[in-house]
Structures are given as C-alpha cells and as structure tokens.
Design an enzyme around this catalytic site. Sequence first.
Site, PDB file in Angstrom:
ATOM      1  N   HIS A   1      58.097  42.291 105.397  1.00  0.00           N
ATOM      2  CA  HIS A   1      57.106  42.233 106.461  1.00  0.00           C
ATOM      3  C   HIS A   1      56.578  40.818 106.687  1.00  0.00           C
ATOM      4  O   HIS A   1      55.874  40.565 107.649  1.00  0.00           O
ATOM      5  CB  HIS A   1      55.939  43.180 106.123  1.00  0.00           C
ATOM      6  CG  HIS A   1      55.000  43.424 107.246  1.00  0.00           C
ATOM      7  ND1 HIS A   1      53.678  43.018 107.237  1.00  0.00           N
ATOM      8  CD2 HIS A   1      55.188  44.015 108.455  1.00  0.00           C
ATOM      9  CE1 HIS A   1      53.094  43.369 108.360  1.00  0.00           C
ATOM     10  NE2 HIS A   1      53.983  43.968 109.118  1.00  0.00           N
TER      11      HIS A   1
ATOM     12  N   LYS B   1      56.297  36.766 107.536  1.00  0.00           N
ATOM     13  CA  LYS B   1      56.789  35.883 108.591  1.00  0.00           C
ATOM     14  C   LYS B   1      56.714  34.450 108.071  1.00  0.00           C
ATOM     15  O   LYS B   1      55.632  33.854 108.035  1.00  0.00           O
ATOM     16  CB  LYS B   1      55.976  36.010 109.881  1.00  0.00           C
ATOM     17  CG  LYS B   1      56.110  37.383 110.570  1.00  0.00           C
ATOM     18  CD  LYS B   1      55.170  38.410 110.006  1.00  0.00           C
ATOM     19  CE  LYS B   1      55.316  39.759 110.716  1.00  0.00           C
ATOM     20  NZ  LYS B   1      54.511  40.815 110.075  1.00  0.00           N
TER      21      LYS B   1
ATOM     22  N   ASP C   1      63.901  21.920 107.240  1.00  0.00           N
ATOM     23  CA  ASP C   1      64.244  20.758 106.413  1.00  0.00           C
ATOM     24  C   ASP C   1      63.375  20.643 105.169  1.00  0.00           C
ATOM     25  O   ASP C   1      63.261  19.552 104.585  1.00  0.00           O
ATOM     26  CB  ASP C   1      64.141  19.459 107.228  1.00  0.00           C
ATOM     27  CG  ASP C   1      65.192  19.372 108.320  1.00  0.00           C
ATOM     28  OD1 ASP C   1      66.238  20.057 108.194  1.00  0.00           O
ATOM     29  OD2 ASP C   1      64.979  18.627 109.299  1.00  0.00           O
TER      30      ASP C   1
ATOM     31  N   HIS D   1      46.653  42.340 116.481  1.00  0.00           N
ATOM     32  CA  HIS D   1      47.669  42.350 115.432  1.00  0.00           C
ATOM     33  C   HIS D   1      47.329  41.367 114.318  1.00  0.00           C
ATOM     34  O   HIS D   1      48.112  41.173 113.378  1.00  0.00           O
ATOM     35  CB  HIS D   1      49.037  42.006 116.044  1.00  0.00           C
ATOM     36  CG  HIS D   1      50.196  42.291 115.155  1.00  0.00           C
ATOM     37  ND1 HIS D   1      50.940  41.300 114.541  1.00  0.00           N
ATOM     38  CD2 HIS D   1      50.757  43.459 114.767  1.00  0.00           C
ATOM     39  CE1 HIS D   1      51.913  41.843 113.827  1.00  0.00           C
ATOM     40  NE2 HIS D   1      51.822  43.150 113.936  1.00  0.00           N
TER      41      HIS D   1
ATOM     42  N   LYS E   1      45.791  39.356 111.032  1.00  0.00           N
ATOM     43  CA  LYS E   1      45.575  39.663 109.620  1.00  0.00           C
ATOM     44  C   LYS E   1      44.994  38.405 108.984  1.00  0.00           C
ATOM     45  O   LYS E   1      45.687  37.657 108.276  1.00  0.00           O
ATOM     46  CB  LYS E   1      46.891  40.071 108.960  1.00  0.00           C
ATOM     47  CG  LYS E   1      47.456  41.377 109.550  1.00  0.00           C
ATOM     48  CD  LYS E   1      48.935  41.505 109.315  1.00  0.00           C
ATOM     49  CE  LYS E   1      49.720  40.677 110.300  1.00  0.00           C
ATOM     50  NZ  LYS E   1      49.737  41.253 111.663  1.00  0.00           N
TER      51      LYS E   1
ATOM     52  N   ASP F   1      32.596  32.716 103.725  1.00  0.00           N
ATOM     53  CA  ASP F   1      31.794  31.500 103.634  1.00  0.00           C
ATOM     54  C   ASP F   1      32.555  30.370 104.321  1.00  0.00           C
ATOM     55  O   ASP F   1      33.179  30.596 105.342  1.00  0.00           O
ATOM     56  CB  ASP F   1      31.445  31.192 102.178  1.00  0.00           C
ATOM     57  CG  ASP F   1      30.436  32.201 101.607  1.00  0.00           C
ATOM     58  OD1 ASP F   1      29.756  32.877 102.419  1.00  0.00           O
ATOM     59  OD2 ASP F   1      30.337  32.317 100.374  1.00  0.00           O
TER      60      ASP F   1
END
Length: 409
Positions: free
Chosen positions: A113, A115, A120, A294, A296, A301
């Site tokens: 899941h 990404k 390089d 979508h 996350k 603080d």
Amino acid sequence: MQNLATGHSVHLLRGGGDFFPALIDAFDAAQHEIWLETYLFADDASGRAVAEALIRAVRRGVDVRVLIDGWGARLYLSKTLERELTSAGVDLLLYRPEVERQPFRFRRLRRLHRKLCHIDGKVAFIGGINIIDDMNTPGHTPPRIDFAVRVEGPILADIVQTMRRVRALVELSQLHDISLEEDDDLPAVTEPVGTIRAKLVVRDNLNHRHAIERAYLAALGRARREAIIACAYFFPGWRFQKALIAAARRGVKVTLLLQRRVEYKLMHYAVRTLYERWLNAGIEIQEYHRSFLHAKVAVIDDDFATIGSSNIDPYSFLMAREANLVVNNQAFAEQLRGALLKLIDDGAQPVLAAQWQQRTLMTRLLSSLAFATLRLIMAVTGADSEKGWFPMSREAQEVREQGKGKATP
C-alpha cells in the site's frame, strides 16, 4: 521521536497538481535509475503522463523499475498501458498478483500500500498519492485530497534500502532473476542538503509490525497543546484510542479530520460507534464533505508531522506494507497545519455532541451491526490476533476496573 537524522530538504506537495509535475521533472532529470512503488497505477491523464516520463527515461538509458500491488493493478492498470510500459523496457512487477485465491485468508490481505519513489538515490517522494488523477474519483466528487513530500538528504539510504529489499523479495517469490546489474550498486546520495530532521518509518510483517503506530503513540504521549490528524480510513485500535483520550483529558486540543463521503459503508458506519466516546472525552471531530479525502497526515504540537500511506485502521496497522515520513521541523509543521486548517474551514462540518446523541435508532442499529460485522471479518481472517484492537464494552471496562480496585472513570 528518537533517531531522527538532520540534514534534509523536505517540500510539501498538495495533491496531484503539485505531485505529478514534481515527479515527472525528477524522472526527466534521472541519469541512472528510477525505482517506483505504488498501490494504484491508473490508465488516465496523470497515469499516462507518468508512464510517458518513465518511457522517456528508459530511452535515455535509465534503469526503470516499477512495483505495483497486484490488487491495485487489477483495479486500475489496463493491459494496454502495462504492455506499453514493458515493451518500452520498464521492468514492471506486481506485488502479490494472486488476488483470487483463498479470499478469507489473512495472508491474502497483505498488500503493498505504500507510495515510494527514488531517483538516482538522490531524490525521493513519499506520501499517500497513487499514480491516479485527482479527478478520477468514481462515485465521489473530485478532486481527491491528498499529500506527499519531495525529500533529499541522509534518509535516502533508508529509502533505497527498503525498496531494494522488497523488490528482491518479490523477484525471489516469483522466480525472477535477482542478479543485480553493475548500476544497481549506485549508492544513495546522503550528504546533508538542509536542516530538517526526518525519519522514514515503514510497516511490514517482520521487524516493523507496529513502527508507524508506535510513532503516533509516542507523539500523542508527548503532546501538550494540539494534535490534528487527517485520515481517510480511521478505525483505531484500543491503544490508539486511549492515547487520543488521554491527550484530550490533559488539555491537548485533539482534532480528527475524517471522511464524510461514504466509500466503504461497513467501515463508515462501524467507526461511528466510537464517536460518542471521543466526543465525551473532548475530542473534536470534523467531517470533510466537499470532496474525496484521501489524506493520511498529522501534526502534533510543532515538533511532529507525518505524511505517508498509512491509514489508522486494521488494514494499514495490521496487514499492509506502508511508509510514512516523520518530520521534526516547526516551519514544516506549521505549513502542514495551515493546509489542514484550510481544509477544515473550506469543506468540513463539525460533529457536535448534542446533535450526535439525537441520531435515530436506525442509525444506531446500523452502526452497531457494522461494528459487529467488521469484528467478525477480522476474526475470520485472523487479523484480530493482535490483542487489544477492539475497544472493550463499557460494561466490560467497569468489571475490569472494579476487579483492580479502581474507580470507574
């Protein structure tokens, strides 16, 4: 959080409008290699633009390796686009392509899941944005709301290492040739390029089963002023809920920015069984309704910010491979905080305790049924083997506390 390294440059990317141009620019500047991991790779406007950039890189002699989750590929990767990529020379693999077998086995739910991308060994991208256009939101009002970051610095060593390890495991499991070319030994560029402290936190099913959850729990335990968590799929376990409630009760302003638009009805109604407990503890719940949330991400603080692929739910915390970046930098935290407050101002509605108590009996029954069903599914798949995920009932809590000789809160 301990062990954050300094010397990073981290740039916030808001949605595909920021992310895809930055990603494609990095691809077009690549000289040696591009490694890309994603859950979804769609055959749409943004997916085509990314694919074309990858093909351009291959034609310049760049080694391009793409790893897509098998379930995500089945949902969005067309056979036409897959052929175009592979025929051009892109080394494309699917993570767990066996999506039909043993539908009720826990192992089947272990997906890729996260990404991640590095170019390089010098520039990396981390976040929650799949290779899919923001306007491609079937059943939902676009655009999709999400975040990612572009990062340079010492953390590249960890990113390169984790991507190589997962790729090697997939090649081995699928009996591919895992011999490395000479260019594969290209070292990551880890010289300091800025002053930001950061750390890569991954979740897997071996040595880092609870790493992302623990990062959140540690930050909530230290919180003194404010915690803002934006999460598309939010169904926390009991330990996480206790940390949220404890923070709120010691005076921390805890705000949850959650999805209002229904995508998965079971999860949507199940999480609502928990709203009353959170509202009674003084936690503010904002439901985003303007479009598809979508994101996350979180800001706690001014010393903890995280952006990544991990939701706060059983799938992300117990099953999937995930990757988050944790950042300790006041300026970055303020930038992300400002973006979240703008989302709340522009497209969220607060859930008020008084109104919540007046919801209909049918709504209450639907939520209770959804909660029970989700619990049963986790039991059948084996996902509930992690102790303490589901909160105890109020009656069970009273019995336990009385047995300990403590007053019931």
